[in-house]
Design a protein around this motif. Structure first.
Motif, PDB file in Angstrom:
ATOM      1  N   GLY A  76       0.812  -1.216   0.000  1.00 35.11           N
ATOM      2  CA  GLY A  76       0.000   0.000   0.000  1.00 35.11           C
ATOM      3  C   GLY A  76       0.841   1.259   0.000  1.00 35.11           C
ATOM      4  O   GLY A  76       0.554   2.224  -0.721  1.00 35.11           O
ATOM      5  N   GLU A  83       2.491   1.575  -3.471  1.00 36.35           N
ATOM      6  CA  GLU A  83       1.497   1.951  -4.481  1.00 36.35           C
ATOM      7  C   GLU A  83       1.169   3.444  -4.387  1.00 36.35           C
ATOM      8  O   GLU A  83       1.122   4.142  -5.405  1.00 36.35           O
ATOM      9  CB  GLU A  83       0.237   1.100  -4.308  1.00 36.35           C
ATOM     10  CG  GLU A  83      -0.761   1.248  -5.424  1.00 36.35           C
ATOM     11  CD  GLU A  83      -1.874   0.236  -5.296  1.00 36.35           C
ATOM     12  OE1 GLU A  83      -2.230  -0.364  -6.317  1.00 36.35           O
ATOM     13  OE2 GLU A  83      -2.401   0.052  -4.170  1.00 36.35           O
ATOM     14  N   ASP A  84       0.982   3.951  -3.179  1.00 32.30           N
ATOM     15  CA  ASP A  84       0.741   5.387  -2.989  1.00 32.30           C
ATOM     16  C   ASP A  84       1.918   6.204  -3.505  1.00 32.30           C
ATOM     17  O   ASP A  84       1.728   7.245  -4.151  1.00 32.30           O
ATOM     18  CB  ASP A  84       0.508   5.711  -1.509  1.00 32.30           C
ATOM     19  CG  ASP A  84      -0.835   5.235  -1.001  1.00 32.30           C
ATOM     20  OD1 ASP A  84      -1.726   4.942  -1.824  1.00 32.30           O
ATOM     21  OD2 ASP A  84      -0.990   5.152   0.233  1.00 32.30           O
ATOM     22  N   ILE A 130       1.819   6.271  -7.366  1.00 33.75           N
ATOM     23  CA  ILE A 130       0.735   7.141  -7.851  1.00 33.75           C
ATOM     24  C   ILE A 130       1.189   8.600  -7.742  1.00 33.75           C
ATOM     25  O   ILE A 130       1.059   9.374  -8.696  1.00 33.75           O
ATOM     26  CB  ILE A 130      -0.567   6.910  -7.055  1.00 33.75           C
ATOM     27  CG1 ILE A 130      -1.106   5.492  -7.254  1.00 33.75           C
ATOM     28  CG2 ILE A 130      -1.609   7.983  -7.379  1.00 33.75           C
ATOM     29  CD1 ILE A 130      -1.876   5.236  -8.506  1.00 33.75           C
ATOM     30  N   ARG A 131       1.745   8.967  -6.591  1.00 30.97           N
ATOM     31  CA  ARG A 131       2.225  10.346  -6.402  1.00 30.97           C
ATOM     32  C   ARG A 131       3.359  10.675  -7.375  1.00 30.97           C
ATOM     33  O   ARG A 131       3.434  11.778  -7.913  1.00 30.97           O
ATOM     34  CB  ARG A 131       2.669  10.570  -4.957  1.00 30.97           C
ATOM     35  CG  ARG A 131       1.523  10.713  -3.984  1.00 30.97           C
ATOM     36  CD  ARG A 131       1.965  11.253  -2.624  1.00 30.97           C
ATOM     37  NE  ARG A 131       3.140  10.646  -2.057  1.00 30.97           N
ATOM     38  CZ  ARG A 131       3.145   9.566  -1.263  1.00 30.97           C
ATOM     39  NH1 ARG A 131       2.013   8.994  -0.939  1.00 30.97           N
ATOM     40  NH2 ARG A 131       4.263   9.086  -0.789  1.00 30.97           N
ATOM     41  N   GLY A 156      -8.909  -0.186 -11.125  1.00 33.14           N
ATOM     42  CA  GLY A 156      -8.498   0.221  -9.777  1.00 33.14           C
ATOM     43  C   GLY A 156      -7.439   1.302  -9.775  1.00 33.14           C
ATOM     44  O   GLY A 156      -7.563   2.315  -9.084  1.00 33.14           O
ATOM     45  N   HIS A 157      -6.389   1.111 -10.557  1.00 35.22           N
ATOM     46  CA  HIS A 157      -5.319   2.109 -10.597  1.00 35.22           C
ATOM     47  C   HIS A 157      -5.771   3.379 -11.314  1.00 35.22           C
ATOM     48  O   HIS A 157      -5.382   4.485 -10.934  1.00 35.22           O
ATOM     49  CB  HIS A 157      -4.056   1.531 -11.233  1.00 35.22           C
ATOM     50  CG  HIS A 157      -3.346   0.584 -10.332  1.00 35.22           C
ATOM     51  ND1 HIS A 157      -3.137  -0.727 -10.652  1.00 35.22           N
ATOM     52  CD2 HIS A 157      -2.839   0.754  -9.088  1.00 35.22           C
ATOM     53  CE1 HIS A 157      -2.508  -1.323  -9.653  1.00 35.22           C
ATOM     54  NE2 HIS A 157      -2.310  -0.443  -8.685  1.00 35.22           N
ATOM     55  N   ARG A 216      -7.787   5.408  -8.781  1.00 34.44           N
ATOM     56  CA  ARG A 216      -6.904   6.014  -7.764  1.00 34.44           C
ATOM     57  C   ARG A 216      -6.092   7.152  -8.366  1.00 34.44           C
ATOM     58  O   ARG A 216      -5.892   8.182  -7.741  1.00 34.44           O
ATOM     59  CB  ARG A 216      -5.959   4.965  -7.187  1.00 34.44           C
ATOM     60  CG  ARG A 216      -6.712   3.984  -6.307  1.00 34.44           C
ATOM     61  CD  ARG A 216      -5.867   3.244  -5.333  1.00 34.44           C
ATOM     62  NE  ARG A 216      -5.088   4.124  -4.502  1.00 34.44           N
ATOM     63  CZ  ARG A 216      -3.878   3.825  -4.062  1.00 34.44           C
ATOM     64  NH1 ARG A 216      -3.327   2.680  -4.372  1.00 34.44           N
ATOM     65  NH2 ARG A 216      -3.213   4.648  -3.297  1.00 34.44           N
ATOM     66  N   LEU A 217      -5.635   6.955  -9.586  1.00 30.53           N
ATOM     67  CA  LEU A 217      -4.810   7.953 -10.250  1.00 30.53           C
ATOM     68  C   LEU A 217      -5.595   9.230 -10.521  1.00 30.53           C
ATOM     69  O   LEU A 217      -5.071  10.329 -10.341  1.00 30.53           O
ATOM     70  CB  LEU A 217      -4.266   7.379 -11.560  1.00 30.53           C
ATOM     71  CG  LEU A 217      -3.250   8.191 -12.325  1.00 30.53           C
ATOM     72  CD1 LEU A 217      -2.026   8.474 -11.466  1.00 30.53           C
ATOM     73  CD2 LEU A 217      -2.839   7.449 -13.579  1.00 30.53           C
ATOM     74  N   HIS A 223      -7.804  10.715  -8.831  1.00 31.91           N
ATOM     75  CA  HIS A 223      -8.009  11.560  -7.654  1.00 31.91           C
ATOM     76  C   HIS A 223      -6.869  12.533  -7.398  1.00 31.91           C
ATOM     77  O   HIS A 223      -7.066  13.550  -6.752  1.00 31.91           O
ATOM     78  CB  HIS A 223      -8.270  10.706  -6.410  1.00 31.91           C
ATOM     79  CG  HIS A 223      -9.569   9.983  -6.486  1.00 31.91           C
ATOM     80  ND1 HIS A 223     -10.780  10.628  -6.475  1.00 31.91           N
ATOM     81  CD2 HIS A 223      -9.850   8.673  -6.616  1.00 31.91           C
ATOM     82  CE1 HIS A 223     -11.753   9.752  -6.580  1.00 31.91           C
ATOM     83  NE2 HIS A 223     -11.213   8.554  -6.665  1.00 31.91           N
ATOM     84  N   SER A 225      -7.151  -5.793 -11.444  1.00 31.69           N
ATOM     85  CA  SER A 225      -5.699  -5.731 -11.417  1.00 31.69           C
ATOM     86  C   SER A 225      -5.105  -7.085 -11.797  1.00 31.69           C
ATOM     87  O   SER A 225      -5.827  -8.048 -11.982  1.00 31.69           O
ATOM     88  CB  SER A 225      -5.158  -5.282 -10.067  1.00 31.69           C
ATOM     89  OG  SER A 225      -5.604  -3.992  -9.745  1.00 31.69           O
ATOM     90  N   ARG A 246      -3.678  -8.285  -5.685  1.00 30.86           N
ATOM     91  CA  ARG A 246      -4.495  -7.871  -4.556  1.00 30.86           C
ATOM     92  C   ARG A 246      -5.219  -9.086  -3.990  1.00 30.86           C
ATOM     93  O   ARG A 246      -5.950  -9.743  -4.697  1.00 30.86           O
ATOM     94  CB  ARG A 246      -5.514  -6.826  -4.981  1.00 30.86           C
ATOM     95  CG  ARG A 246      -4.831  -5.572  -5.439  1.00 30.86           C
ATOM     96  CD  ARG A 246      -5.813  -4.530  -5.810  1.00 30.86           C
ATOM     97  NE  ARG A 246      -5.059  -3.384  -6.306  1.00 30.86           N
ATOM     98  CZ  ARG A 246      -5.589  -2.230  -6.545  1.00 30.86           C
ATOM     99  NH1 ARG A 246      -6.864  -2.052  -6.381  1.00 30.86           N
ATOM    100  NH2 ARG A 246      -4.855  -1.242  -6.986  1.00 30.86           N
TER     101      ARG A 246
END
Length: 186
Positions: free
Chosen positions: A90, A93-94, A97-98, A122-123, A126-127, A129, A180, A185
């Motif tokens: 997690g 992954e964060d 993304i950042r 899923g990605h 998240r991306l 946002h 994914s 996951r």
């Protein structure tokens, strides 16, 4: 789960030219790294998925040492506490993304966004946002284009008999888009 070759990725930019969702590819590689060489001092809690994954991918002596450590305190090994590998995944992954969001103007990212880019649902969600509204619309467009392509291929599979190997490509791509990459996951 089986032992896989690990690539030395250090950045999400390194996987943009490869097939499929770059975040899935990066994270699957990172998970493989954790599974094949977990720091035995930092692994105190495991979920079912990662316990069995370690049993399947580790060398017997290394897995035995880790499991012995977990057996010393069985009340801590599973249950209420979060899985240490899931937590590390997690965090990574964060970070990726950042990283991608901060590299929006990088030549590789611009080219990837304009080419035949693929994101899993899923990605992609998240991306979006972390993106400016204009780029979030582009991410929606990438996901929608791929969703339409998959829907067309799946529609064709409904009525045509093909050997199982032929079907797997489309079905596997649809499964990846929805959930994914396999084994990523739990």
């Amino acid at each position: 789960m089986r032992t896989n070759k690990v690539a030395n990725y250090e950045s999400i930019l390194q996987v943009l030219g490869e097939a499929g969702c770059p975040f899935c590819r990066f994270m699957k590689n990172y998970q493989t790294t954790l599974m094949q060489d977990p720091s035995q001092k930092s692994v105190h809690h495991l979920c079912n998925f990662h316990t069995w994954g370690l049993a399947a991918t580790q060398r017997a002596a290394s897995a035995a040492r880790l499991f012995l450590t977990l057996l010393d305190k069985p009340e801590d090994a599973t249950g209420i506490s979060p899985c240490d590998i899931c937590v590390l995944l997690g965090i990574e992954e964060d970070l990726r993304i950042r990283e991608f969001v901060t590299c929006l103007h990088h030549e590789l990212v611009v080219h990837w966004l304009r080419s035949q880019s693929v994101l899993c649902l899923g990605h992609g969600m998240r991306l979006k946002h972390g993106m400016p509204p204009v780029t979030a619309v582009l991410i929606d467009s990438i996901m929608e284009q791929y969703r339409r392509q998959l829907a067309e291929e799946l529609f064709q599979l409904q009525d045509v008999y093909e050997p199982a190997e032929t079907k797997w490509g489309t079905l596997g791509h649809a499964a990846e888009f929805l959930a994914s990459q396999r084994g990523l996951r739990p």
